[in-house]
Write a protein that holds these residues in place. Structure first.
Motif, PDB file in Angstrom:
ATOM      1  N   TRP A 189       0.581  -1.130  -0.317  1.00  0.00           N
ATOM      2  CA  TRP A 189       0.576   0.082   0.345  1.00  0.00           C
ATOM      3  C   TRP A 189       1.025   1.444  -0.068  1.00  0.00           C
ATOM      4  O   TRP A 189       2.544   1.351   0.345  1.00  0.00           O
ATOM      5  N   CYS A 190       0.244   2.251  -1.068  1.00  0.00           N
ATOM      6  CA  CYS A 190       0.865   3.509  -0.612  1.00  0.00           C
ATOM      7  C   CYS A 190       1.088   3.637   1.270  1.00  0.00           C
ATOM      8  O   CYS A 190      -0.270   4.094   1.730  1.00  0.00           O
TER       9      CYS A 190
ATOM     10  N   ASN B 214     -13.433   4.847  -0.754  1.00  0.00           N
ATOM     11  CA  ASN B 214     -11.908   6.029  -1.105  1.00  0.00           C
ATOM     12  C   ASN B 214     -12.714   7.002  -2.628  1.00  0.00           C
ATOM     13  O   ASN B 214     -12.077   7.927  -2.924  1.00  0.00           O
TER      14      ASN B 214
ATOM     15  N   CYS C 206      -1.853   5.387   2.906  1.00  0.00           N
ATOM     16  CA  CYS C 206      -3.160   4.648   2.881  1.00  0.00           C
ATOM     17  C   CYS C 206      -3.749   4.629   3.742  1.00  0.00           C
ATOM     18  O   CYS C 206      -3.406   4.352   4.870  1.00  0.00           O
TER      19      CYS C 206
ATOM     20  N   GLY D 192      -8.246   3.010  -6.706  1.00  0.00           N
ATOM     21  CA  GLY D 192      -6.957   3.296  -6.591  1.00  0.00           C
ATOM     22  C   GLY D 192      -6.463   2.085  -7.511  1.00  0.00           C
ATOM     23  O   GLY D 192      -5.141   2.018  -7.938  1.00  0.00           O
TER      24      GLY D 192
ATOM     25  N   CYS E  67      -6.638  -2.415  -4.260  1.00  0.00           N
ATOM     26  CA  CYS E  67      -6.556  -2.378  -3.568  1.00  0.00           C
ATOM     27  C   CYS E  67      -6.581  -3.014  -1.296  1.00  0.00           C
ATOM     28  O   CYS E  67      -5.886  -2.885  -0.570  1.00  0.00           O
TER      29      CYS E  67
ATOM     30  N   CYS F 299      -7.718   7.517   0.531  1.00  0.00           N
ATOM     31  CA  CYS F 299      -6.579   6.790  -1.159  1.00  0.00           C
ATOM     32  C   CYS F 299      -5.736   8.351  -0.828  1.00  0.00           C
ATOM     33  O   CYS F 299      -6.052   9.598  -1.788  1.00  0.00           O
ATOM     34  N   THR F 300      -4.299   8.051  -0.595  1.00  0.00           N
ATOM     35  CA  THR F 300      -3.696   9.613  -0.860  1.00  0.00           C
ATOM     36  C   THR F 300      -3.140   9.731  -1.640  1.00  0.00           C
ATOM     37  O   THR F 300      -1.983  10.812  -2.328  1.00  0.00           O
ATOM     38  N   THR F 301      -2.841   9.227  -2.178  1.00  0.00           N
ATOM     39  CA  THR F 301      -2.175   8.838  -4.567  1.00  0.00           C
ATOM     40  C   THR F 301      -3.192   9.282  -5.066  1.00  0.00           C
ATOM     41  O   THR F 301      -3.293  10.297  -5.833  1.00  0.00           O
ATOM     42  N   TYR F 302      -4.391   9.574  -5.203  1.00  0.00           N
ATOM     43  CA  TYR F 302      -5.676   9.656  -5.860  1.00  0.00           C
ATOM     44  C   TYR F 302      -6.688  10.039  -5.929  1.00  0.00           C
ATOM     45  O   TYR F 302      -7.492  11.051  -6.382  1.00  0.00           O
TER      46      TYR F 302
END
Ligand code: SF4
Length: 288
Positions: free
Chosen positions: A12-13, A124, A16, A128, A51, A203-206
Motif C-alpha cells: 500500500w502507498c 475511497n 493509505c 486506486g 487495494c 486514497c493518499t495517491t489519487y
C-alpha cells in the motif's frame, strides 16, 4: 501472508487509509479469539479485488483463513463458505469499486436472506489499484483519469442504499478511528445477520480526503465527519434513515436489527419440515 506467498508483493502507498482498517480488523479478530477461546482459523476473510482486497495478504500476526477471489463476488463466495461451515466467522473486505460497482447486484439478495456475515467496506471514492478511475461513490464532477472533464453521474449514498435494501446492521466510520472501528467490527461479527461496516478510507495517491473528513481549522475547513449522538436509537429505522440522509460522514452504528432470523436459521427450519425420500425411488422417478 506476504511472507508465506513470496511470489506476490502486495503493498500500500504511505498513509493509505487501509492501514488503519487493517489494524482495526487484526485487533477485532484477536479480541474474538481471546473472548470466545476459538482458534484464529475459525475466521475466514473473503477479499474483493482492489487495494482494499490486498488487506488479506497484509494482515499481521496470527493468520485467519483467506480467500482472494473474483472481482465483485465477495458475497456469493462468503455465502458458500457460511452455508458449508456455519460455525465459521465469515468476514468480507472490499472497496467501493468492488462492492458497490460490479458487486452491487449481490447486496440486495443477501440482505433479503440476512446472511450471517460481516463486510468491511473501504470507501475511497476511486479505483486506486488501476490508477484512479471514478467509482460509484466519486462525487459528481470529480476529475479522475476516466473522467477528465468531471464525473457525469451523481455520487451514490451507500448508507442509504444498505438501509433500503434491508441490511440488518449498518455502521459508518473513518480509517483513523481505529479503536472505535475495531469495536464496531466486533459488534458486526457478533451481530446475527448481514452486517456492514462502511469505512471512509482515503486514497493518499489519487483522492486524499483526510482534510475533508477531519477538517482543518487553520484553513477554515469544517470536518464532514460527525459523531452520531449518544441518544440515537439504532433499532429505530426512521432515525437510521435520518442519519444516513444527513450528509457528511456519520460516525457510529446507524442501524441494527438483532431479532431477524438469519438465512442459516431459516434453512435449518425448512430442513426439519422436508421429508426424507428414498434415493432409489428418486433415481427411478427420472428413468425413461
Ligand atoms: Fe491506498 Fe490509493 Fe495507494 Fe491504493 S493507490 S494503496 S488505495 S493510497
Amino acid at each position: 501472508m506476504t511472507n508465506k506467498n513470496p511470489e506476490y508483493d502486495f503493498k500500500w502507498c504511505p498513509g493509505c487509509g487501509d492501514f488503519g482498517v487493517r489494524r482495526a480488523l487484526e485487533s477485532a479478530i484477536e479480541r474474538r479469539r481471546i473472548e470466545l477461546e476459538l482458534p484464529v482459523e475459525n475466521n475466514v476473510v473473503v477479499a474483493g479485488i482492489g487495494c482494499s482486497g490486498n488487506l488479506l495478504h497484509l494482515l499481521e500476526g496470527p493468520q485467519p483463513f483467506g480467500f482472494h477471489g473474483i472481482h465483485g463476488r465477495t458475497l456469493p463466495v462468503a455465502m458458500g463458505i457460511k452455508m458449508g461451515r456455519p460455525d465459521l466467522n465469515v468476514l468480507i473486505v472490499a472497496g467501493d469499486g468492488d462492492f458497490l460497482g460490479i458487486g452491487l447486484e449481490h447486496i440486495a439478495p443477501q440482505a433479503a436472506r440476512n446472511l450471517d456475515v460481516a463486510a468491511i467496506i473501504m470507501d475511497n471514492a476511486v479505483y486506486g489499484l488501476t490508477k484512479g478511475q471514478s467509482s460509484p461513490t466519486s462525487e459528481l464532477g470529480m476529475i479522475t483519469s476516466s473522467t477528465p472533464y468531471g464525473k457525469p453521474e451523481d455520487s451514490m449514498n451507500p448508507l442509504r442504499l444498505y438501509l433500503s435494501m434491508g441490511v440488518s446492521f449498518v455502521a459508518s466510520t473513518m480509517s483513523s478511528k481505529v479503536k472505535d472501528m475495531s469495536r464496531m467490527i466486533t459488534d458486526a461479527m457478533n451481530h446475527p445477520g448481514f452486517a456492514i461496516v462502511h469505512v471512509q478510507s482515503p486514497c493518499t495517491t489519487y483522492h486524499d480526503t483526510y482534510e475533508q473528513l477531519k477538517g482543518n481549522l487553520k484553513k477554515g475547513i469544517e470536518p464532514i465527519a460527525w459523531d452520531i449522538p449518544d441518544d440515537h436509537d439504532p433499532t429505530d429505522a426512521d432515525a437510521a434513515q435520518t442519519a444516513a440522509d444527513a450528509g457528511g460522514v456519520p460516525l457510529g452504528v446507524i442501524y441494527r436489527d438483532d431479532q431477524r432470523p438469519t438465512f442459516h436459521q431459516r434453512v435449518a427450519e425448512m430442513g426439519q419440515k422436508a421429508k426424507p425420500r428414498d434415493i432409489e425411488k428418486l433415481i427411478g422417478s427420472h428413468a425413461v
